[in-house]
Design an enzyme around this catalytic site. Structure first.
Site, short mmCIF file in Angstrom:
data_model
loop_
_atom_site.label_atom_id
_atom_site.label_comp_id
_atom_site.label_asym_id
_atom_site.label_seq_id
_atom_site.Cartn_x
_atom_site.Cartn_y
_atom_site.Cartn_z
N GLY A 140 0.83 -1.19 0.00
CA GLY A 140 0.00 0.00 0.00
C GLY A 140 0.87 1.24 0.00
O GLY A 140 2.06 1.18 0.32
N GLN A 151 3.14 10.03 1.37
CA GLN A 151 4.44 9.34 1.28
C GLN A 151 5.21 9.72 0.01
O GLN A 151 6.40 9.46 -0.08
CB GLN A 151 4.24 7.82 1.30
CG GLN A 151 3.73 7.31 2.63
CD GLN A 151 3.66 5.80 2.62
OE1 GLN A 151 2.68 5.23 2.17
NE2 GLN A 151 4.71 5.16 3.11
N CYS A 190 6.97 0.18 7.45
CA CYS A 190 6.48 1.28 6.62
C CYS A 190 7.62 1.76 5.72
O CYS A 190 8.74 1.91 6.18
CB CYS A 190 6.01 2.43 7.51
SG CYS A 190 5.43 3.87 6.59
N LEU A 191 7.29 2.00 4.44
CA LEU A 191 8.30 2.47 3.49
C LEU A 191 8.85 3.84 3.90
O LEU A 191 9.94 4.20 3.50
CB LEU A 191 7.71 2.56 2.08
CG LEU A 191 7.30 1.23 1.42
CD1 LEU A 191 6.57 1.49 0.11
CD2 LEU A 191 8.52 0.34 1.19
N HIS A 221 -3.37 1.16 8.09
CA HIS A 221 -2.05 1.79 7.99
C HIS A 221 -2.08 2.97 7.01
O HIS A 221 -1.60 4.07 7.32
CB HIS A 221 -1.03 0.72 7.53
CG HIS A 221 0.37 1.22 7.39
ND1 HIS A 221 1.38 0.89 8.25
CD2 HIS A 221 0.92 2.05 6.47
CE1 HIS A 221 2.49 1.50 7.87
NE2 HIS A 221 2.25 2.20 6.78
N GLU A 222 -2.69 2.75 5.83
CA GLU A 222 -2.71 3.82 4.82
C GLU A 222 -3.64 4.96 5.23
O GLU A 222 -3.34 6.12 5.00
CB GLU A 222 -3.11 3.27 3.44
CG GLU A 222 -2.20 2.18 2.89
CD GLU A 222 -0.71 2.46 2.97
OE1 GLU A 222 -0.31 3.64 2.93
OE2 GLU A 222 0.07 1.50 3.09
N HIS A 259 -1.86 7.26 7.49
CA HIS A 259 -0.98 8.20 6.80
C HIS A 259 -1.72 9.47 6.40
O HIS A 259 -1.15 10.55 6.40
CB HIS A 259 -0.41 7.55 5.53
CG HIS A 259 0.84 6.75 5.73
ND1 HIS A 259 1.99 7.29 6.28
CD2 HIS A 259 1.14 5.46 5.44
CE1 HIS A 259 2.94 6.36 6.32
NE2 HIS A 259 2.45 5.24 5.83
NI NI Z 1 3.45 3.42 5.67
#
Ligand code: NI
Length: 163
Positions: A46, A51, A89-90, A131-132, A135
């Site tokens: 995702g 991000q 998380c990226l 999670h998304e 963000h």
């Molecule tokens: Ni993330």
């Protein structure tokens, strides 16, 4: 379509509450296409617009063997149950953490055609959606850690031993 560069903690865009999309115009469609490319490039399940530096309420999710789900202006309709999960998380590379997520979730959002969709998810898919959505509200998974010792650095690969 292009691969966008990822923003990492502590970039302030990750802490901003993202703005709703007012109109699904070519710029939004382009953003979504680029986000999908960027998610694939980084092997993510995702990605949320902040991000990639865009403070808009847009997220993409792709579970294994499933089509990409585009969520525009998503809202949580229902949450049920909870479970302990491991998460990364990226935008916070090099770590994994143990946190609590909902077992099941129902989300209402717009798709790229501007239609209202309801998405039901459980397990890993529910975790990815929570999670998304976090963000989009400036929240990172590390904010959910009960304790700092629930955050684990990913081990770098050990060098081969030469005997
Ligand atoms: Ni993330």
């Amino acid at each position: 379509m292009s691969i966008l560069s990822l923003r990492h903690h502590p970039d302030p865009v990750l802490r901003r509450k993202a703005r709703p999309v007012r109109q699904i115009d070519p710029a939004v469609r382009r953003l979504v296409a680029d986000m999908v490319d960027t998610m694939h490039h980084n092997f993510g399940v995702g990605l949320a617009a902040p991000q990639v530096g865009t403070s808009l309420r847009v997220a993409v999710i792709e579970m294994p063997e499933q089509p990409v789900v585009v969520l525009i202006n998503p809202e949580v309709v229902k949450r049920r149950g909870w479970r302990q999960v491991e998460e990364g998380c990226l935008s916070y590379p090099g770590y994994r953490g143990e946190i609590t997520r909902s077992e099941k979730i129902v989300i209402k959002a717009l798709n790229l055609e501007g239609e209202t969709i309801r998405v039901k998810a459980e397990g890993l898919a529910a975790q990815a959606m929570e999670h998304e959505l976090d963000h989009l509200n400036g929240v990172l998974y590390i904010d959910h850690l009960e304790d700092q010792d629930k955050l684990f650095p990913l081990e770098p690969e050990l060098p081969q031993q030469a005997d």
